[in-house]
Design an enzyme around this catalytic site. Structure first.
Site, PDB file in Angstrom:
ATOM      1  N   TYR A 120       0.838  -1.201   0.000  1.00  0.00           N
ATOM      2  CA  TYR A 120       0.000   0.000   0.000  1.00  0.00           C
ATOM      3  C   TYR A 120       0.871   1.248   0.000  1.00  0.00           C
ATOM      4  O   TYR A 120       2.046   1.211   0.382  1.00  0.00           O
ATOM      5  CB  TYR A 120      -0.948   0.011   1.208  1.00  0.00           C
ATOM      6  CG  TYR A 120      -0.263   0.227   2.542  1.00  0.00           C
ATOM      7  CD1 TYR A 120      -0.019   1.510   3.037  1.00  0.00           C
ATOM      8  CD2 TYR A 120       0.149  -0.854   3.324  1.00  0.00           C
ATOM      9  CE1 TYR A 120       0.604   1.707   4.260  1.00  0.00           C
ATOM     10  CE2 TYR A 120       0.777  -0.668   4.543  1.00  0.00           C
ATOM     11  CZ  TYR A 120       1.003   0.619   5.007  1.00  0.00           C
ATOM     12  OH  TYR A 120       1.634   0.816   6.213  1.00  0.00           O
ATOM     13  N   CYS A 121       0.289   2.363  -0.432  1.00  0.00           N
ATOM     14  CA  CYS A 121       0.961   3.664  -0.395  1.00  0.00           C
ATOM     15  C   CYS A 121      -0.114   4.742  -0.241  1.00  0.00           C
ATOM     16  O   CYS A 121      -1.283   4.432  -0.006  1.00  0.00           O
ATOM     17  CB  CYS A 121       1.813   3.885  -1.643  1.00  0.00           C
ATOM     18  SG  CYS A 121       0.889   3.773  -3.191  1.00  0.00           S
ATOM     19  N   THR A 122       0.252   5.999  -0.364  1.00  0.00           N
ATOM     20  CA  THR A 122      -0.669   7.096  -0.070  1.00  0.00           C
ATOM     21  C   THR A 122      -1.913   7.089  -0.956  1.00  0.00           C
ATOM     22  O   THR A 122      -3.043   7.056  -0.469  1.00  0.00           O
ATOM     23  CB  THR A 122       0.055   8.447  -0.207  1.00  0.00           C
ATOM     24  OG1 THR A 122       1.223   8.440   0.615  1.00  0.00           O
ATOM     25  CG2 THR A 122      -0.862   9.591   0.198  1.00  0.00           C
ATOM     26  N   GLY A 163      -5.046   3.454  -2.565  1.00  0.00           N
ATOM     27  CA  GLY A 163      -4.182   3.802  -1.453  1.00  0.00           C
ATOM     28  C   GLY A 163      -4.887   4.078  -0.132  1.00  0.00           C
ATOM     29  O   GLY A 163      -6.092   3.875   0.031  1.00  0.00           O
ATOM     30  N   ILE A 164      -4.085   4.566   0.807  1.00  0.00           N
ATOM     31  CA  ILE A 164      -4.571   4.879   2.151  1.00  0.00           C
ATOM     32  C   ILE A 164      -5.682   5.923   2.092  1.00  0.00           C
ATOM     33  O   ILE A 164      -6.661   5.862   2.841  1.00  0.00           O
ATOM     34  CB  ILE A 164      -3.414   5.417   3.025  1.00  0.00           C
ATOM     35  CG1 ILE A 164      -2.222   4.477   2.995  1.00  0.00           C
ATOM     36  CG2 ILE A 164      -3.876   5.648   4.452  1.00  0.00           C
ATOM     37  CD1 ILE A 164      -0.904   5.132   3.380  1.00  0.00           C
TER      38      ILE A 164
END
EC number: 1.14.-.-
Length: 318
Positions: free
Chosen positions: A176-178, A204-205
């Site tokens: 996962y990433c932003t 993403g988040i």
């Protein structure tokens, strides 16, 4: 709140990034938008702020273009601009992984997981969760149980994975990433490296935090963002602080840049300790002749020398 912050990307073909950047910058400035947009032959990656009216006009303008008609915008309300200027820059990549053999996420990328599916992965002990962001982003907030790569730049992630391959071999890996853009390329690289069971949090988040069912569950701390806000809340179920003050280790979610312009290291620090240690990460940076904290607060030479002695106390208690 009358302002909005937009976060978006799309992997697609832009034939002339230089001309596109020039035209797009003119459009953004005409609509009083501020932010950072990267364009390349592989697509667009942007985040910008403006009034609700201006950002709605921007999204309508993009969706009217056949190339961007299905582009997803992640939207945050804000009290004002999240950026000071407007930049649109042509780049080799819209997210820098610097691979010898590039990955095209349109053809090779990990399985997309919805927020609900990702939450199930978080609850699965046999799944390895990799945070594809930088260490300072992780230290402010992350998903519970996620692995923290020891990197300060996205382009260093592949080497870190190779060095720690034993942690992930023969396991289901979810990353996962932003906003999702880094994972699109990173998960594709993992597949090319021979990892077989690879998935990613779609959107993403930022998308997970706004999902009405997950409500950011299992996220600890705050999410780091690359604008003047520095961080935003994600978990609506429970509030936790995991960040620790650079100096005393107390719970802290306040990031600053080291006051030494030649260092600029990002550290978590309370207002009290920022003043106590002259906005610096170390004694060497605190005594630097161009210390920005000293200059901004008009601190006298005598007071400067006095506060430098606080580092002596720090070393005594270390």
């Amino acid at each position: 709140m009358n302002y909005q912050v937009l976060l978006y990307y799309k992997y697609m073909t832009i034939d002339d990034p230089e001309q596109f950047a020039q035209d797009h910058l003119a459009f953004c400035k005409a609509h009083h938008l501020k932010g950072r947009i990267l364009v390349s032959t592989e697509g667009i990656n942007g985040t910008l702020s403006g009034t609700k009216e201006e950002t709605e006009q921007y999204m309508a303008h993009m969706h009217a273009d056949e190339r961007f008609k299905d582009m997803v915008f992640k939207i945050d309300e804000a009290e004002g601009h999240a950026f000071k200027k407007m930049h649109v820059r042509p780049r080799k990549e819209i997210v820098a992984l610097d691979l010898e053999e590039d990955v095209d996420p349109r053809h090779t990328t990990g399985q997309y997981l919805s927020p609900v599916e990702f939450r199930k992965a978080l609850e699965d002990d046999d799944t390895v969760i990799i945070d594809a962001r930088n260490d300072y982003e992780f230290d402010l907030g992350h998903f519970r149980g996620a692995i923290r790569p020891n990197i300060t730049r996205f382009r260093d992630l592949p080497d870190w994975i190779k060095e720690n391959k034993a942690l992930f071999a023969d396991k289901k890996v979810v990353t996962y990433c932003t906003g999702g853009i880094r994972c699109e390329k990173f998960s594709g690289w993992l597949l090319k490296e021979g990892f077989e069971d690879i998935a990613q949090l779609h959107g993403g988040i930022a998308t997970y935090g706004k999902d009405p069912e997950t409500k950011g569950q299992y996220w600890d701390g705050k999410m780091y963002v690359f604008d003047d806000r520095i961080s935003v809340d994600i978990n609506e179920v429970e509030k936790t602080i995991i960040g620790k003050d650079w100096f005393d280790g107390k719970p802290c979610e306040r990031y600053i840049n080291c006051a030494n312009p030649e260092c600029n290291k990002q550290i978590l620090v309370s207002e009290e300790n920022e003043a106590k240690y002259l906005g610096a990460c170390s004694y060497e940076c605190a005594k630097h002749e161009r210390n920005r904290y000293v200059q901004a607060n008009n601190i006298s030479d005598n007071e400067w020398q006095h506060r430098l002695t606080n580092f002596d106390d720090l070393h005594q208690h270390a």
